[in-house]
Design an enzyme around this catalytic site. Structure first.
Site, mmCIF file in Angstrom:
data_model
loop_
_atom_site.group_PDB
_atom_site.id
_atom_site.type_symbol
_atom_site.label_atom_id
_atom_site.label_comp_id
_atom_site.label_asym_id
_atom_site.label_seq_id
_atom_site.Cartn_x
_atom_site.Cartn_y
_atom_site.Cartn_z
ATOM 1 N N SER A 138 0.824 -1.205 0.000
ATOM 2 C CA SER A 138 0.000 0.000 0.000
ATOM 3 C C SER A 138 0.860 1.257 0.000
ATOM 4 O O SER A 138 1.950 1.273 0.592
ATOM 5 C CB SER A 138 -0.902 0.000 1.245
ATOM 6 O OG SER A 138 -1.507 1.262 1.442
ATOM 7 N N TYR A 151 -2.388 -0.870 10.100
ATOM 8 C CA TYR A 151 -2.464 -1.356 8.719
ATOM 9 C C TYR A 151 -1.163 -1.039 7.977
ATOM 10 O O TYR A 151 -0.567 -1.911 7.328
ATOM 11 C CB TYR A 151 -3.645 -0.708 8.005
ATOM 12 C CG TYR A 151 -3.692 -0.959 6.520
ATOM 13 C CD1 TYR A 151 -4.098 -2.188 6.021
ATOM 14 C CD2 TYR A 151 -3.337 0.038 5.607
ATOM 15 C CE1 TYR A 151 -4.141 -2.432 4.654
ATOM 16 C CE2 TYR A 151 -3.369 -0.193 4.248
ATOM 17 C CZ TYR A 151 -3.784 -1.428 3.768
ATOM 18 O OH TYR A 151 -3.819 -1.665 2.421
ATOM 19 N N ALA A 152 -0.714 0.207 8.087
ATOM 20 C CA ALA A 152 0.522 0.609 7.395
ATOM 21 C C ALA A 152 1.710 -0.194 7.894
ATOM 22 O O ALA A 152 2.577 -0.602 7.104
ATOM 23 C CB ALA A 152 0.763 2.102 7.593
ATOM 24 N N LYS A 155 1.729 -3.616 6.318
ATOM 25 C CA LYS A 155 2.148 -3.565 4.923
ATOM 26 C C LYS A 155 3.643 -3.267 4.799
ATOM 27 O O LYS A 155 4.307 -3.738 3.869
ATOM 28 C CB LYS A 155 1.325 -2.523 4.160
ATOM 29 C CG LYS A 155 -0.126 -2.921 3.944
ATOM 30 C CD LYS A 155 -0.244 -4.172 3.075
ATOM 31 C CE LYS A 155 -1.679 -4.468 2.688
ATOM 32 N NZ LYS A 155 -1.792 -5.654 1.811
#
Length: 243
Positions: A138, A151-152, A155
């Site tokens: 992402s 989330y980051a 990823k």
């Protein structure tokens, strides 16, 4: 037509094929002449995709990952490529997010990729395989959005996994496809709409949204092109520049 090094149709396992980018990718690959097995928890939704063989797989369960790969290899007679498109996101303010939420996001976005890859490696490295593996990262890993740091981080871990996989297995062609904001996925289904409004204002005003909105079929086209390239490189950008 997508073919492997022997000139036969490319044999691909797409994980996370029940919706969004995964479903679009499985369909696009089948339309391009590849033989495709799609794996997801919602096997019945994958079965609705034309030209795609469906198999059940919960990527948070290592035994499911092993079974899905074994079923795909049996159905395809081997494996040329793995596409890991499974993913999950949610709002995770750092002052209110517990271990369960961190574990869930890392379990799907990173640990699942590791477990599927572990099961697939003997087949991807076998004689006659095209030896390809594609993972979806992402744009947010380079500039984590406030409210979505977990989330980051997952990823970012996936990016490191891709780099390490390349280092450890020099004969494997590993490509990280960096994806921007994609509007027709189920990624935001678990967002609280009231909380999202406040975060979205920050993302917009503070410059976190750096790419234009895109559709899953546009990302799928990049993945198909990547699998058709003899030298796709270790990182490809599918994020759509602002026009």
């Amino acid at each position: 037509m997508l073919v492997n090094r022997l000139g036969d149709p490319l044999r691909v396992l797409v994980v996370g094929a029940s919706s969004g980018i995964g479903a679009s990718t499985a369909t696009a690959l089948a339309d391009s002449g590849a033989r495709v097995v799609g794996a997801a928890r919602r096997e019945t939704r994958v079965a609705e995709l034309e030209g795609v063989t469906a198999v059940a797989c919960d990527v948070t369960l290592p035994e499911d990952c092993d079974s899905a790969v074994a079923t795909a290899v049996e159905a395809l007679g081997g494996l040329d490529a793995l596409v890991y498109a499974a993913g999950a996101t949610q709002l995770t303010p750092l002052d209110a997010t517990g271990l369960d939420q961190w574990t869930e996001l890392f379990g799907i976005n990173l640990f699942g990729a590791a477990m599927v890859t572990r099961a697939a490696l003997p087949h991807l490295l076998a004689e006659g395989s095209d030896r390809r593996a594609v993972y979806l990262s992402s744009d947010s890993l380079e500039k984590p959005y406030p409210g979505m740091v977990a989330y980051a981080a997952s990823k970012a871990g996936l990016r490191a996994f891709c780099q390490g996989l390349t280092n450890e297995f020099a004969g494997l062609r590993v490509t990280e496809v960096m994806v921007g904001p994609t509007i027709d996925t189920e990624a935001g289904n678990r967002f609280d709409p009231h909380a999202l409004g406040d975060w979205f204002t920050r993302w917009t005003e503070e410059g976190y949204i750096r790419f234009d909105y895109q559709l899953s079929v546009e990302v799928a086209a990049v993945i198909v092109e990547t699998l058709g390239s003899q030298d796709p490189g270790t990182r490809v950008t599918a994020a759509k520049e602002f026009s």
